[in-house]
Design a protein around this motif. Structure first.
Motif, PDB file in Angstrom:
ATOM      1  N   GLU A 190       0.833  -1.204   0.000  1.00 32.27           N
ATOM      2  CA  GLU A 190       0.000   0.000   0.000  1.00 32.27           C
ATOM      3  C   GLU A 190       0.869   1.255   0.000  1.00 32.27           C
ATOM      4  O   GLU A 190       0.579   2.226  -0.707  1.00 32.27           O
ATOM      5  CB  GLU A 190      -0.920  -0.006   1.217  1.00 32.27           C
ATOM      6  N   ALA A 191       1.947   1.233   0.792  1.00 38.64           N
ATOM      7  CA  ALA A 191       2.854   2.378   0.826  1.00 38.64           C
ATOM      8  C   ALA A 191       3.478   2.612  -0.534  1.00 38.64           C
ATOM      9  O   ALA A 191       3.612   3.761  -0.988  1.00 38.64           O
ATOM     10  CB  ALA A 191       3.938   2.168   1.883  1.00 38.64           C
ATOM     11  N   GLU A 208       2.273   1.888  -3.486  1.00 42.14           N
ATOM     12  CA  GLU A 208       1.276   2.471  -4.381  1.00 42.14           C
ATOM     13  C   GLU A 208       0.986   3.922  -4.012  1.00 42.14           C
ATOM     14  O   GLU A 208       0.898   4.796  -4.891  1.00 42.14           O
ATOM     15  CB  GLU A 208      -0.014   1.652  -4.317  1.00 42.14           C
ATOM     16  N   ASN A 209       0.856   4.202  -2.717  1.00 43.35           N
ATOM     17  CA  ASN A 209       0.566   5.564  -2.281  1.00 43.35           C
ATOM     18  C   ASN A 209       1.692   6.530  -2.620  1.00 43.35           C
ATOM     19  O   ASN A 209       1.448   7.678  -3.018  1.00 43.35           O
ATOM     20  CB  ASN A 209       0.314   5.585  -0.772  1.00 43.35           C
ATOM     21  N   ASP A 236       1.668   7.243  -6.357  1.00 43.56           N
ATOM     22  CA  ASP A 236       0.589   8.170  -6.690  1.00 43.56           C
ATOM     23  C   ASP A 236       0.919   9.589  -6.229  1.00 43.56           C
ATOM     24  O   ASP A 236       0.585  10.572  -6.916  1.00 43.56           O
ATOM     25  CB  ASP A 236      -0.720   7.714  -6.051  1.00 43.56           C
ATOM     26  N   THR A 237       1.564   9.716  -5.072  1.00 43.69           N
ATOM     27  CA  THR A 237       1.959  11.031  -4.575  1.00 43.69           C
ATOM     28  C   THR A 237       2.958  11.692  -5.502  1.00 43.69           C
ATOM     29  O   THR A 237       2.863  12.889  -5.805  1.00 43.69           O
ATOM     30  CB  THR A 237       2.559  10.907  -3.157  1.00 43.69           C
ATOM     31  N   SER A 264       1.846  13.886   1.075  1.00 39.44           N
ATOM     32  CA  SER A 264       1.169  12.775   1.735  1.00 39.44           C
ATOM     33  C   SER A 264       1.821  12.495   3.084  1.00 39.44           C
ATOM     34  O   SER A 264       2.946  12.930   3.346  1.00 39.44           O
ATOM     35  CB  SER A 264       1.183  11.518   0.859  1.00 39.44           C
ATOM     36  N   ILE A 303       2.598   9.374   5.984  1.00 39.93           N
ATOM     37  CA  ILE A 303       2.645   7.977   6.415  1.00 39.93           C
ATOM     38  C   ILE A 303       3.041   7.994   7.888  1.00 39.93           C
ATOM     39  O   ILE A 303       4.103   8.495   8.241  1.00 39.93           O
ATOM     40  CB  ILE A 303       3.655   7.171   5.580  1.00 39.93           C
ATOM     41  N   TYR A 305      -2.581  14.709   0.447  1.00 39.36           N
ATOM     42  CA  TYR A 305      -3.218  13.955  -0.638  1.00 39.36           C
ATOM     43  C   TYR A 305      -3.624  12.558  -0.186  1.00 39.36           C
ATOM     44  O   TYR A 305      -4.724  12.091  -0.461  1.00 39.36           O
ATOM     45  CB  TYR A 305      -2.230  13.894  -1.801  1.00 39.36           C
ATOM     46  N   ILE A 306      -2.723  11.871   0.516  1.00 39.69           N
ATOM     47  CA  ILE A 306      -2.984  10.508   0.988  1.00 39.69           C
ATOM     48  C   ILE A 306      -2.516  10.391   2.433  1.00 39.69           C
ATOM     49  O   ILE A 306      -1.409  10.822   2.774  1.00 39.69           O
ATOM     50  CB  ILE A 306      -2.255   9.456   0.128  1.00 39.69           C
ATOM     51  N   TRP A 307      -3.357   9.791   3.267  1.00 41.70           N
ATOM     52  CA  TRP A 307      -2.984   9.447   4.635  1.00 41.70           C
ATOM     53  C   TRP A 307      -2.848   7.931   4.712  1.00 41.70           C
ATOM     54  O   TRP A 307      -3.721   7.200   4.247  1.00 41.70           O
ATOM     55  CB  TRP A 307      -4.061   9.867   5.633  1.00 41.70           C
ATOM     56  N   GLN A 308      -1.762   7.433   5.287  1.00 42.91           N
ATOM     57  CA  GLN A 308      -1.630   5.993   5.517  1.00 42.91           C
ATOM     58  C   GLN A 308      -1.120   5.754   6.927  1.00 42.91           C
ATOM     59  O   GLN A 308      -0.056   6.241   7.299  1.00 42.91           O
ATOM     60  CB  GLN A 308      -0.689   5.322   4.517  1.00 42.91           C
TER      61      GLN A 308
END
Length: 353
Positions: free
Chosen positions: A118-119, A121-122, A125-126, A133, A135, A263-266
């Motif tokens: 997942e990281a 891919e994230n 994308d970032t 983003s 993490i 943009y993305i939170w993981q």
């Protein structure tokens, strides 16, 4: 047509033969069908659009020692297939070297957990979106390791790694960027002049700014990074990755101007028992034949679902096996390693004394 510059690796599924390749240079989007042509004696394969025949990139075969994720077959010897769950330990990390295991654990293998995939891919994308983003998660869960593994295909001179062990100030960030950008001359004395120099330098190339241990950042430091990010436009804007503990998340989340730009939170969390049962036998050869009951016992007593703790326990087990002349792990040895790996009793807080 000239292939595009190298970017983050993406999995490509060969639907005809049930194989999966990882693309290292392709504009193809996830889910898009592709045509993959490979030769039996090469580690390289070419990717083409099935309808137009347009060349869209290349693939590479992984080294033999990378562990596939649970439930996925390993590539046959000599095959050019690459599963989407492998990671190349010899590739460059964010600082230009391979990501290290805790304690430099010998014979350890990267296991492509769901969090790592997942990281990857994230982060890809970032970078594609030139976004910011975050993490985050507790210590020892593999955040930094996963980020460095995910950045393995990015040119090392495009990754600007900022890492502070104590609370930095905006000036500390300015000075660190001056160094990692290899700017010549003396750093400007005035902040406005310094910022203008950094903005010009950051706009020259598609940089990825990695703020590791970002729980050390104050609100002012986050705002300063946001300021540098906001002054960029389009592809000249640096992608930004904040990697840190819970405090990093809280600071960003509680500031609307900052949170709205993420943009993305993981969130990284400890592995569940089912994940431990699948992943630990792949993590190191000494656990390959260990009973599920023993692995579950170790995790419940000390492992805590974290690879860092499992690295520590594994290191002690290896030392114990060498001293005792053992070839396998038993419960007695496991208990000895656990005693060495964690405190025997909780440490009292100052207000309890």
């Amino acid at each position: 047509m000239t292939p595009p510059p190298h970017g983050p690796a993406r999995p490509l599924h060969h639907h005809g033969q049930g194989r999966t390749y990882t693309a290292h240079s392709t504009p193809t989007h996830a889910g898009t069908r592709t045509t993959i042509a490979s030769a039996p004696d090469t580690k390289r394969a070419e990717i083409h659009h099935p309808a137009t025949g347009r060349h869209t990139g290349t693939t590479l075969q992984p080294p033999d020692h990378i562990a596939p994720a649970p439930g996925r077959p390993a590539s046959p010897q000599g095959a050019t297939a690459m599963t989407d769950t492998t990671t190349d330990m010899r590739a460059a990390d964010a600082a230009g070297a391979a990501p290290d295991f805790y304690l430099d654990l010998p014979d350890a293998r990267i296991v492509a957990t769901e969090a790592l995939l997942e990281a990857s891919e994230n982060i890809a994308d970032t970078i594609d979106a030139r976004a910011m983003s975050c993490i985050y998660g507790d210590a020892g869960l593999g955040k930094t390791f996963s980020v460095r593994a995910a950045l393995k295909e990015v040119a090392p001179d495009l990754v600007l790694l900022l890492q502070f062990r104590s609370r930095p100030t905006p000036r500390d960030i300015r000075m660190e960027l001056f160094d990692v950008l290899h700017l010549e001359g003396k750093p400007p004395a005035h902040p406005s002049e310094f910022d203008r120099l950094l903005k010009q330098a950051l706009a020259r190339r598609p940089y990825i700014l990695v703020c590791d241990e970002a729980q050390q950042f104050s609100r002012e430091c986050f705002e300063y990074v946001r300021h540098l990010y906001d002054t960029g436009k389009g592809k000249s804007r640096p992608a930004v990755l904040f990697v840190g503990g819970e405090e990093c998340y809280k600071t960003l989340y509680n500031e609307p101007a900052l949170a709205s730009r993420i943009y993305i939170w993981q969130e990284f969390t400890p592995m569940e028992p089912a994940e431990i049962a699948k992943n630990i036998p792949l993590f190191h050869p000494i656990w390959a034949n260990a009973s599920p009951e023993l692995i579950d016992f170790i995790d419940q007593e000390a492992g805590g679902g974290t690879f860092r703790m499992w690295s520590k326990i594994t290191h002690h087990v290896l030392e114990g096996m060498k001293r005792r002349g053992l070839s396998e792990v038993d419960e007695t040895l496991a208990r000895w390693a656990i005693r060495r790996s964690r405190p025997a009793r909780p440490v009292r807080r100052d207000d309890d004394r």
